[in-house]
Structure formats: C-alpha cells, structure tokens
Design a protein around this motif. Structure first.
Motif, PDB file in Angstrom:
ATOM      1  N   LEU A  76       0.814  -1.207   0.000  1.00 21.24           N
ATOM      2  CA  LEU A  76       0.000   0.000   0.000  1.00 21.24           C
ATOM      3  C   LEU A  76       0.852   1.264   0.000  1.00 21.24           C
ATOM      4  O   LEU A  76       0.457   2.292  -0.532  1.00 21.24           O
ATOM      5  CB  LEU A  76      -0.909   0.020   1.241  1.00 21.24           C
ATOM      6  CG  LEU A  76      -2.052  -0.978   1.311  1.00 21.24           C
ATOM      7  CD1 LEU A  76      -2.733  -0.886   2.669  1.00 21.24           C
ATOM      8  CD2 LEU A  76      -3.058  -0.707   0.210  1.00 21.24           C
ATOM      9  N   VAL A  77       2.016   1.138   0.628  1.00 22.02           N
ATOM     10  CA  VAL A  77       2.867   2.313   0.829  1.00 22.02           C
ATOM     11  C   VAL A  77       3.808   2.488  -0.354  1.00 22.02           C
ATOM     12  O   VAL A  77       4.412   1.526  -0.841  1.00 22.02           O
ATOM     13  CB  VAL A  77       3.670   2.172   2.137  1.00 22.02           C
ATOM     14  CG1 VAL A  77       4.571   3.383   2.339  1.00 22.02           C
ATOM     15  CG2 VAL A  77       2.726   2.007   3.317  1.00 22.02           C
ATOM     16  N   LEU A 439      -3.037  14.050  -5.024  1.00 17.62           N
ATOM     17  CA  LEU A 439      -1.686  13.997  -5.591  1.00 17.62           C
ATOM     18  C   LEU A 439      -0.632  13.925  -4.486  1.00 17.62           C
ATOM     19  O   LEU A 439       0.370  13.206  -4.608  1.00 17.62           O
ATOM     20  CB  LEU A 439      -1.457  15.231  -6.476  1.00 17.62           C
ATOM     21  CG  LEU A 439      -2.249  15.264  -7.789  1.00 17.62           C
ATOM     22  CD1 LEU A 439      -2.105  16.623  -8.472  1.00 17.62           C
ATOM     23  CD2 LEU A 439      -1.793  14.155  -8.730  1.00 17.62           C
ATOM     24  N   LEU A 440      -0.851  14.658  -3.399  1.00 12.60           N
ATOM     25  CA  LEU A 440       0.090  14.599  -2.278  1.00 12.60           C
ATOM     26  C   LEU A 440       0.051  13.228  -1.603  1.00 12.60           C
ATOM     27  O   LEU A 440       1.092  12.682  -1.219  1.00 12.60           O
ATOM     28  CB  LEU A 440      -0.241  15.697  -1.259  1.00 12.60           C
ATOM     29  CG  LEU A 440      -0.074  17.136  -1.739  1.00 12.60           C
ATOM     30  CD1 LEU A 440      -0.461  18.120  -0.636  1.00 12.60           C
ATOM     31  CD2 LEU A 440       1.363  17.395  -2.177  1.00 12.60           C
ATOM     32  N   ALA A 441      -1.156  12.681  -1.466  1.00 12.47           N
ATOM     33  CA  ALA A 441      -1.270  11.356  -0.828  1.00 12.47           C
ATOM     34  C   ALA A 441      -0.594  10.273  -1.663  1.00 12.47           C
ATOM     35  O   ALA A 441      -0.082   9.281  -1.119  1.00 12.47           O
ATOM     36  CB  ALA A 441      -2.746  11.012  -0.612  1.00 12.47           C
ATOM     37  N   PRO A 447      -1.561   4.054  -5.768  1.00 15.91           N
ATOM     38  CA  PRO A 447      -2.955   4.368  -6.146  1.00 15.91           C
ATOM     39  C   PRO A 447      -3.947   3.348  -5.603  1.00 15.91           C
ATOM     40  O   PRO A 447      -3.716   2.133  -5.644  1.00 15.91           O
ATOM     41  CB  PRO A 447      -2.905   4.344  -7.676  1.00 15.91           C
ATOM     42  CG  PRO A 447      -1.490   4.680  -8.014  1.00 15.91           C
ATOM     43  CD  PRO A 447      -0.660   4.050  -6.931  1.00 15.91           C
ATOM     44  N   GLY A 448      -5.048   3.851  -5.099  1.00 20.32           N
ATOM     45  CA  GLY A 448      -6.067   2.987  -4.516  1.00 20.32           C
ATOM     46  C   GLY A 448      -7.028   3.796  -3.674  1.00 20.32           C
ATOM     47  O   GLY A 448      -6.923   5.022  -3.592  1.00 20.32           O
ATOM     48  N   PRO A 449      -7.938   3.141  -3.014  1.00 16.88           N
ATOM     49  CA  PRO A 449      -8.943   3.871  -2.222  1.00 16.88           C
ATOM     50  C   PRO A 449      -8.382   4.566  -0.991  1.00 16.88           C
ATOM     51  O   PRO A 449      -8.927   5.581  -0.551  1.00 16.88           O
ATOM     52  CB  PRO A 449      -9.943   2.775  -1.835  1.00 16.88           C
ATOM     53  CG  PRO A 449      -9.180   1.504  -1.944  1.00 16.88           C
ATOM     54  CD  PRO A 449      -8.200   1.696  -3.043  1.00 16.88           C
ATOM     55  N   LEU A 450      -7.292   4.034  -0.416  1.00 10.81           N
ATOM     56  CA  LEU A 450      -6.756   4.649   0.808  1.00 10.81           C
ATOM     57  C   LEU A 450      -6.278   6.087   0.569  1.00 10.81           C
ATOM     58  O   LEU A 450      -6.689   7.000   1.311  1.00 10.81           O
ATOM     59  CB  LEU A 450      -5.635   3.778   1.385  1.00 10.81           C
ATOM     60  CG  LEU A 450      -5.000   4.308   2.677  1.00 10.81           C
ATOM     61  CD1 LEU A 450      -6.048   4.466   3.768  1.00 10.81           C
ATOM     62  CD2 LEU A 450      -3.872   3.382   3.144  1.00 10.81           C
ATOM     63  N   GLY A 525     -10.751  10.261  -7.852  1.00  9.97           N
ATOM     64  CA  GLY A 525     -10.588   9.095  -8.719  1.00  9.97           C
ATOM     65  C   GLY A 525      -9.966   9.458 -10.051  1.00  9.97           C
ATOM     66  O   GLY A 525      -9.219   8.670 -10.646  1.00  9.97           O
ATOM     67  N   VAL A 526     -10.245  10.660 -10.536  1.00  9.89           N
ATOM     68  CA  VAL A 526      -9.696  11.095 -11.825  1.00  9.89           C
ATOM     69  C   VAL A 526      -8.166  11.124 -11.786  1.00  9.89           C
ATOM     70  O   VAL A 526      -7.516  10.860 -12.797  1.00  9.89           O
ATOM     71  CB  VAL A 526     -10.260  12.493 -12.175  1.00  9.89           C
ATOM     72  CG1 VAL A 526      -9.485  13.140 -13.311  1.00  9.89           C
ATOM     73  CG2 VAL A 526     -11.726  12.367 -12.567  1.00  9.89           C
ATOM     74  N   VAL A 527      -7.575  11.430 -10.624  1.00  7.57           N
ATOM     75  CA  VAL A 527      -6.114  11.448 -10.537  1.00  7.57           C
ATOM     76  C   VAL A 527      -5.563  10.108 -10.041  1.00  7.57           C
ATOM     77  O   VAL A 527      -4.415  10.024  -9.620  1.00  7.57           O
ATOM     78  CB  VAL A 527      -5.636  12.590  -9.619  1.00  7.57           C
ATOM     79  CG1 VAL A 527      -5.998  13.926 -10.205  1.00  7.57           C
ATOM     80  CG2 VAL A 527      -6.213  12.450  -8.223  1.00  7.57           C
ATOM     81  N   GLY A 528      -6.374   9.071 -10.092  1.00  6.65           N
ATOM     82  CA  GLY A 528      -5.877   7.723  -9.836  1.00  6.65           C
ATOM     83  C   GLY A 528      -6.098   7.187  -8.452  1.00  6.65           C
ATOM     84  O   GLY A 528      -5.451   6.215  -8.057  1.00  6.65           O
ATOM     85  N   ALA A 529      -6.994   7.793  -7.674  1.00  5.35           N
ATOM     86  CA  ALA A 529      -7.168   7.358  -6.295  1.00  5.35           C
ATOM     87  C   ALA A 529      -8.143   6.190  -6.138  1.00  5.35           C
ATOM     88  O   ALA A 529      -8.286   5.668  -5.046  1.00  5.35           O
ATOM     89  CB  ALA A 529      -7.648   8.520  -5.434  1.00  5.35           C
ATOM     90  N   GLY A 530      -8.824   5.766  -7.204  1.00  8.09           N
ATOM     91  CA  GLY A 530      -9.681   4.595  -7.109  1.00  8.09           C
ATOM     92  C   GLY A 530     -11.152   4.914  -7.122  1.00  8.09           C
ATOM     93  O   GLY A 530     -11.568   6.069  -7.212  1.00  8.09           O
ATOM     94  N   GLY A 531     -11.971   3.842  -7.074  1.00 10.87           N
ATOM     95  CA  GLY A 531     -13.412   4.020  -7.049  1.00 10.87           C
ATOM     96  C   GLY A 531     -13.989   4.305  -8.426  1.00 10.87           C
ATOM     97  O   GLY A 531     -13.349   4.112  -9.469  1.00 10.87           O
TER      98      GLY A 531
END
Length: 574
Positions: A76-77, A439-441, A447-450, A525-531
């Motif tokens: 995840l990291v 983007l910072l996360a 990339p993912g829901p977290l 989600g558009v920047v790749g974070a999921g969902g």
C-alpha cells in the motif's frame, strides 16, 4: 440580521430540518419568523438508545472498509515517493516568485475567479427561478376551498414532486463530469468552465432556495392568496422580504464553493489555477506548486473574509450595497477577461455535436467486467466516502473547540494564538481542492482507495472544522458557566453544559459532508485514487461514452442512497 453561513448550509441537499434554526445569535429572529409554523425546541443530544444501532453499523462498516484495504495483496505504501514528499515540503520555503511566473499566476487567478463569478451568478439566477417553481409554497392551494378536493391535492403534489425530481440528475453529477461532457460539445471555450459550475450549482441552489421559501412565514402569503392575489405577486410582496437575507447569504456561500470548483475544473482542462497546478505537478516543479498553493490559500482567505463580513453585516445597507457594486464590477471584468462566445451555444455545429454526444452516451453500458466491476467500484466509492467522513469528522470536532473565537477580554494570549493557528490550519486544508490532496497522498501511498479517502478527509476536515467552530462560537454557555460557578470540575461542566448542545449539530454536519464526499470521490478518482472516479477516467480515455453513462448513473444512485441514509439517521435521532 442575516443568518450565518452555516445556517444556509444546513438546508443543503438534506430533506430533514436542521437544529441550527433552534439556537445561535440569529435564532431569535428566525424562530420568530417561523413561530406560526413550528415552535422552537431546545437543542438536545440525540437519544443514545436510537443512535446505538446506527453507531454500531457505522463502526462495523468502517472497520470492514479499512480492514479490507489493509488485507489486499500487494503493498500500500509508496516508499519510493517518500523522498519526493520530503523534497516537496522542503520547497515550501522557496516558492517561485519570479516575475514571469507571478504574471502567469495573476492571469490564472483572474481566470479562476471569472469562472467562479459568472458560474455563481448564472446558478443563483437559475436557482431563484427554479427554486420558486419547486417550492411547496408555489404549489400550495390558493384558498382552502380550492384545496379540499382529492384531485386538486393529488395534482399539486404530483406537480411539486415532478419538478423536484427533475433536479436530481444535474445535482447528482459533479461539476468535473459536466466539464468533461461540455468539452466534447463546446471545445476549449470559456463557456465550459462557466456552465460546468452553473448547471450543478444551479440545481443545488434551486433546492436550497425552495426550502428557504418554504421555511419563511406563511401567514402574509396565505392572507394575500386568500384575498385573490396571484402566486407571483404574493410571493414577491409577502415572502421575498423575509427570505432575502437567507437567499443572499447562501448565494455568497455558493461563490466560496465555486472558487474551489473552478480550480478543479482547471485540472481537467478548463484553464486557470488548476491548469497551472497540473503543469507544475507534472514537471515536478515544486517551488511553482507552492506558489500556486499560497495563492489558493490567500484567495480562500479573502473570499472567506468577505463572506463572513457580509453575513455579519446583516442590515447594514452600505456594506450590502458595496457588495452588489463589487459583484457587478467583477462580473463585467470576468466577461471581458474570458470573452465567452455566447453564439456558440446556439450554433448548428454545437447542436450537431450535442446530438452526437447524446447518441454516444445512450444507452448506458456496463464497464469491462460487467456488473461485478461496477458494483465493486461502487462499493469502493462508498467505503472511501465513509472513511473520509469519519476521519474528517473526528479531527474537525477536536480542532473546532480550539479554532472557535473566544469571547470577552478573559481569553489568554496562548489561547488566542492557538485559535489563530487552528483557523489557518482549517483555511489551508479547505483551500486546496481534493485532487491536490490526492496527488500529495500518492507520494506516500500507491494508487487505490486509501489515498483517495485520506485526500477527501483532509479537504473535508477544513470545511467541517470551520462549520463546527461556528457552532461552538454560537453556543449558549450559560449552563456551562453556572456549573463552573457551582464548583463543578471543568470536564463535567463541558460534558453537561456544552456537549448536549453541540453534539447533534456536529452529527448533522458530519452527515452532510458525507453526502458531499460521495460526489467528490469522482475528482480524486480522476487522478488515480480509485473508485468510480478512476473507472470514469479510464472510460473517458477509451472514449467509452456508454460506459461513462452507466458509471455516472451509479454515482447518482450512490448519492441518493447517502441522502436517504442521512435522512433516516436524522429522523431516528430527532
């Protein structure tokens, strides 16, 4: 006096009545206006017996959501991103202040403000007209005799319901999605940014304005109607003078939201600060990014200060008149700066492109992977919003008591300094839109829901913290002070004198932001974070318009589900 900004917020997107009407510095006037319909009731902590089931379900879903993410195969990291994360924050001390870049930032800031101003004005104008038409007051019977028949009541109820439901689709689609669709029809025209804000914000504003009209005192309106006045003049002379402060207050709140939305629209290609942000992020020019971040925080501080001053000004006509004048100047400046080609909206080419887009979007289609993929991403979106709302809510309540402005001369310098620091922290977190936090996360997590949930939590923490701080500032502290005077320990005085008043309102705001976070999962989600946001972006890149329609409908259903659950929780705890 005009109500505070949070008063208008409480009506947003929630069919349930909110307890903020029941107290606060403006409550006397408001309750007085509504005394003919509903007497004031003292705010109270929700009944624990009724809330225990909801709390248990919420905790179980929360644990299950986080547990399922942690149990996934694969890391995840993002350990490789940590040095870049440190490098990024180190650049905070050396923002790019070169003349060329500052000139670009000034141009981009004006573009972002122009989108926000024109989009808000269109939204308010449309919301005012539609809000009247979907209000219960508009559909009420003109006289008791005419409203007695079942057919008349059924027709009026059906008319109100149809007009109300017609706003569900434009209200449920995020402005970033509207921008993507409008780009297909209008191309890279400034109208895209303006209309992408005006359409969903207009639908939201119409709903809120309808509730403001319905909450206003009915007596003068019913008297005019009973004497034979038509609905329009009756509303104009009997309801408008009462509702106008609330309508103006909410319009300014929409402008604050529009500024943040304009930044997001820039990130999907509409131009302005968001566009510059994407360019600087993609080139790893961190000093430029920090210049942009400081600009957004400064812009947020100015807008926030302006809005707070206007709301506190209340009946001071000189300040309200000044705001109208400034708004007119800004609107003209925005039109000149953007130079939108209004003829393009009504051109044959636009009509042809629109027909082609509708043909591409319909019928809705399932994504690759069918129902299982759609349900999986929908569930992930639900989990992201729930985790984000929970983190933001807990953190916001903790900071709200520090950020709230103290009263009187007895506030210590340390307390003032801590409050100022807390308010700037809240301003900083809410000034950066969710995609920036995502983007910072992604520096820290893969990339993912977290990372998506953490990004939404950071953004909503800023907004929730501000709302909760306003609640704390408006609390009636007499019970707390009496307990202290009677020798009660500070913790006991706080538990019995403060918590019962603030708890219910904190919960209502948390539920409200959960509903909003559901829509915002699109932009992270558009920047790749999921969902579903990630799925929507994949479908857009692949020109799978039918699949986009299916995904958008899934988002609308999820938003409606969150709305229903929030309403059920409010009703059960009321």
């Amino acid at each position: 006096m005009s109500p505070s900004g949070l008063t208008a917020l409480t009506r947003l997107e929630g069919p349930g009545r909110h307890p903020s009407w029941q107290s606060g510095p403006h409550s006397g006037q408001q309750s007085g206006q509504r005394s003919s319909r509903r007497p004031d009731r003292p705010a109270r902590w929700p009944r624990l017996g009724r809330g225990r089931t909801w709390a248990t379900v919420w905790a179980l879903v929360l644990v299950w959501s986080v547990g399922s993410w942690l149990a996934e195969d694969g890391p995840l990291v993002n350990t490789r991103g940590w040095p870049m994360f440190a490098e990024f924050f180190a650049a905070a001390l050396t923002p790019d202040l070169s003349a060329d870049f500052l000139a670009r930032i000034a141009e981009a800031t004006l573009t972002t403000l122009s989108f926000a101003i024109l989009g808000t004005l269109l939204a308010v104008a449309g919301g005012l007209v539609v809000g009247v038409l979907i209000s219960e007051t508009w559909w009420a019977a003109g006289s008791p005799a005419r409203g007695r028949s079942r057919a008349s009541r059924t027709a009026r109820r059906a008319g109100w319901l149809v007009t109300r439901l017609s706003l569900a689709l434009p209200r449920g689609i995020h402005e970033a999605v509207w921008a993507l669709l409008l780009l297909s029809v209008l191309g890279r025209d400034p109208l895209v940014g303006v209309l992408a804000i005006a359409i969903p914000f207009g639908a939201i504003t119409a709903k809120v304005y309808a509730e403001i009209i319905d909450e206003s005192a009915r007596g003068p309106f019913e008297a005019l109607r009973a004497s034979g006045a038509r609905r329009g003049p009756a509303l104009l002379y009997a309801v408008a003078p009462i509702a106008l402060p609330d309508l103006a207050s909410y319009a300014f709140y929409r402008f604050e939201c529009a500024v943040r939305s304009a930044v997001i629209l820039g990130m999907v290609g509409a131009g302005g600060l968001g566009f510059e942000l994407v360019l600087s992020f993609s080139g790893s020019r961190h000093s430029e990014v920090w210049t942009l971040i400081y600009t957004m925080v400064l812009l947020g501080a100015v807008v926030d200060r302006w809005g707070s001053g206007l709301r506190r000004a209340g009946g001071r006509r000189w300040r309200t008149g000044g705001t109208v004048l400034i708004t007119a100047v800004l609107a003209i400046t925005a039109l000149v700066h953007l130079g939108p080609d209004l003829s393009r909206v009504f051109s044959a080419r636009t009509a042809g492109l629109f027909a082609g887009l509708v043909d591409d979007l319909l019928p809705p289609a399932l994504p690759d992977g069918g129902w299982s993929r759609l349900l999986e991403d929908s569930l992930e979106t639900l989990q992201m919003s729930l985790v984000a709302g929970s983190i933001a809510g807990v953190a916001a309540v903790g900071v709200a008591f520090v950020a709230a402005r103290g009263r009187g001369a007895g506030v210590s310098p340390v307390r003032r300094a801590a409050g100022t620091a807390a308010r700037w922290l809240l301003l900083f977190t809410r000034s950066l839109p969710p995609p920036v936090w995502a983007l910072l996360a992604l520096f820290l997590f893969l990339p993912g829901p977290l990372p998506g949930a953490l990004a939404l939590a950071a953004y909503n923490f800023g907004i929730l913290g501000r709302l909760c701080a306003e609640v704390v500032e408006n609390l009636d502290r007499r019970s707390h002070d009496h307990l202290i005077a009677a020798g009660a320990p500070p913790l006991s005085a706080f538990t019995y004198g403060i918590v019962p008043q603030a708890g219910g309102r904190f919960l209502s705001y948390g539920l409200y932001r959960w509903e909003v976070a559901m829509r915002e999962t699109v932009v992270v989600g558009v920047v790749g974070a999921g969902g579903l946001g990630r799925l929507l972006e994949d479908q857009r890149v692949a020109f799978d318009y039918g699949g986009m329609t299916g995904t958008i409908l899934a988002l609308v259903v999820l938003s409606a589900l969150a709305d229903l659950i929030s309403s059920a929780v409010r009703r059960s705890l009321r």
